[in-house]
Design a protein around this motif. Sequence first.
Motif, PDB file in Angstrom:
ATOM      1  N   HIS A 244    -128.990 -25.238  -2.838  1.00 14.47           N
ATOM      2  CA  HIS A 244    -129.816 -25.948  -3.810  1.00 14.47           C
ATOM      3  C   HIS A 244    -130.977 -25.085  -4.315  1.00 14.47           C
ATOM      4  CE1 HIS A 244    -127.928 -29.859  -3.836  1.00 14.47           C
ATOM      5  NE2 HIS A 244    -127.873 -29.866  -2.522  1.00 14.47           N
ATOM      6  N   SER A 245    -131.305 -24.049  -3.582  1.00  9.62           N
ATOM      7  CA  SER A 245    -132.363 -23.148  -4.055  1.00  9.62           C
ATOM      8  C   SER A 245    -131.802 -22.009  -4.899  1.00  9.62           C
ATOM      9  CB  SER A 245    -133.139 -22.573  -2.857  1.00  9.62           C
ATOM     10  OG  SER A 245    -132.310 -21.718  -2.097  1.00  9.62           O
ATOM     11  N   GLY A 246    -130.474 -21.919  -4.983  1.00 13.12           N
ATOM     12  CA  GLY A 246    -129.838 -20.903  -5.809  1.00 13.12           C
ATOM     13  C   GLY A 246    -129.827 -19.518  -5.206  1.00 13.12           C
ATOM     14  N   LYS A 247    -130.029 -19.401  -3.907  1.00 13.15           N
ATOM     15  CA  LYS A 247    -130.146 -18.076  -3.280  1.00 13.15           C
ATOM     16  C   LYS A 247    -128.804 -17.500  -2.817  1.00 13.15           C
ATOM     17  CE  LYS A 247    -134.808 -19.041  -1.537  1.00 13.15           C
ATOM     18  NZ  LYS A 247    -135.631 -19.221  -0.321  1.00 13.15           N
ATOM     19  N   VAL A 248    -127.773 -18.341  -2.739  1.00 15.46           N
ATOM     20  CA  VAL A 248    -126.486 -17.891  -2.220  1.00 15.46           C
ATOM     21  C   VAL A 248    -125.408 -18.197  -3.249  1.00 15.46           C
ATOM     22  CG1 VAL A 248    -124.844 -18.051  -0.321  1.00 15.46           C
ATOM     23  CG2 VAL A 248    -127.285 -18.354   0.131  1.00 15.46           C
ATOM     24  N   GLY A 249    -124.531 -17.248  -3.503  1.00 15.57           N
ATOM     25  CA  GLY A 249    -123.474 -17.412  -4.480  1.00 15.57           C
ATOM     26  C   GLY A 249    -122.423 -18.415  -4.054  1.00 15.57           C
ATOM     27  N   SER A 250    -121.693 -18.947  -5.024  1.00 18.43           N
ATOM     28  CA  SER A 250    -120.713 -20.011  -4.776  1.00 18.43           C
ATOM     29  C   SER A 250    -119.624 -19.590  -3.792  1.00 18.43           C
ATOM     30  CB  SER A 250    -120.071 -20.442  -6.098  1.00 18.43           C
ATOM     31  OG  SER A 250    -121.021 -20.971  -6.979  1.00 18.43           O
ATOM     32  N   LYS A 251    -119.065 -18.403  -3.981  1.00 19.72           N
ATOM     33  CA  LYS A 251    -117.961 -17.982  -3.115  1.00 19.72           C
ATOM     34  C   LYS A 251    -118.452 -17.636  -1.711  1.00 19.72           C
ATOM     35  CE  LYS A 251    -114.746 -16.711  -6.732  1.00 19.72           C
ATOM     36  NZ  LYS A 251    -113.862 -15.682  -7.333  1.00 19.72           N
ATOM     37  N   ASP A 252    -119.685 -17.160  -1.598  1.00 19.50           N
ATOM     38  CA  ASP A 252    -120.266 -16.959  -0.269  1.00 19.50           C
ATOM     39  C   ASP A 252    -120.386 -18.295   0.461  1.00 19.50           C
ATOM     40  OD1 ASP A 252    -120.477 -14.284  -0.643  1.00 19.50           O
ATOM     41  OD2 ASP A 252    -122.638 -14.231  -0.903  1.00 19.50           O
ATOM     42  N   ILE A 253    -120.872 -19.315  -0.242  1.00 21.49           N
ATOM     43  CA  ILE A 253    -121.012 -20.651   0.351  1.00 21.49           C
ATOM     44  C   ILE A 253    -119.655 -21.186   0.780  1.00 21.49           C
ATOM     45  CG2 ILE A 253    -121.637 -23.053  -0.132  1.00 21.49           C
ATOM     46  CD1 ILE A 253    -123.747 -21.955  -2.087  1.00 21.49           C
TER      47      ILE A 253
END
Length: 341
Positions: A244-253
């Motif tokens: 939610h803070s935008g610090k991690v990319g979608s595919k990493d998540i």
Amino acid sequence: MNILHETKDILRRSGRISLELYKIMIPIIIVVKVLQELGLIVWLARPLAPVMHLVGLPGEMGLVWATALVNNIYGSMIVFVSLAGQHDLSVAQVTVLGVMILVAHGLPVELQIVRKSGPRIGFQALLRIGGALTLGWLLSRIYAWGGWLQDASVIIWQPRPESESLLAWGLGQVQNLAMILVIITLLSAVMRVFTAIGLTGLCVRLLAPVLRVLGIGSEAGTLTIVGMIMGLAYGGGMIMHEAHSGKVGSKDIFSSLSLMGLSHSVFEDTLLMVVIGGHVSGLLWARIIFTLVVIALLVRVVAWLGDDFFYRRFFKPVEVYSKPEPCCPGAASPEVMPERK
């Protein structure tokens, strides 16, 4: 470093993470308790009897796994102990059942935590239930083929039955929720100290080759390790905050939470299955190897299918509440994908 400022920041961050988890956990805990009191979990167990036979277990063990799927590991242990005396189970059989419980348990709560970070709930449910069945079947065949762990299992410790009092149950849940806040605060403080002294960066660099194969970038690497060791509620809660803070990319998540789904709380949960008669060969080592292989293959399949398919079937980007900032010093901010309908 301003210690007072850092302390306030840690407390604020821990409070936000815990609040996000409480919003998910409290309603589901209540619903599951209602289902349990009405005896509806027994109905879920009936379709699982043929599945239990498939992995070499008595059909009645379906109730044990059903309890784990809907409730938690402790609840399934209580059911197992009540049924174990009616069957002569081998160490191999208890190990297979234990592995299935460890891979797929507490799904109502844990899948919602994952969904709040972006991964679509349908695929994650399929991954965990399918993974549990696949690994259980493989282990049952391997143990039977080699004639391994065929001795009678021994229950080392029997869990205390849960209190029938709703008040006692409610107080126990409050204590569990309070403990989540305490543990997340401690984890946040420890991670902040490790980052300040450079230990976090060192660990990520050492694990970078493995994480790269698993499709997990450095931003999510440390949190993935936390989840594997401490549990999905803690690692997943921190990933949810970072998403939610935008610090991690979608595919990493996606890769991180998929890995955590198959293997989390690897020490504590493994020990719980050992004390009811399972063997560490399957409960720990086979589960970790299986997880690494599955996630490595999954990452390559996702890359082959392309981004359009990924966002349509596997992942729905979450709303970013604040301007993205690097989670670690020197890390680049990942691109935040717009939400797709």
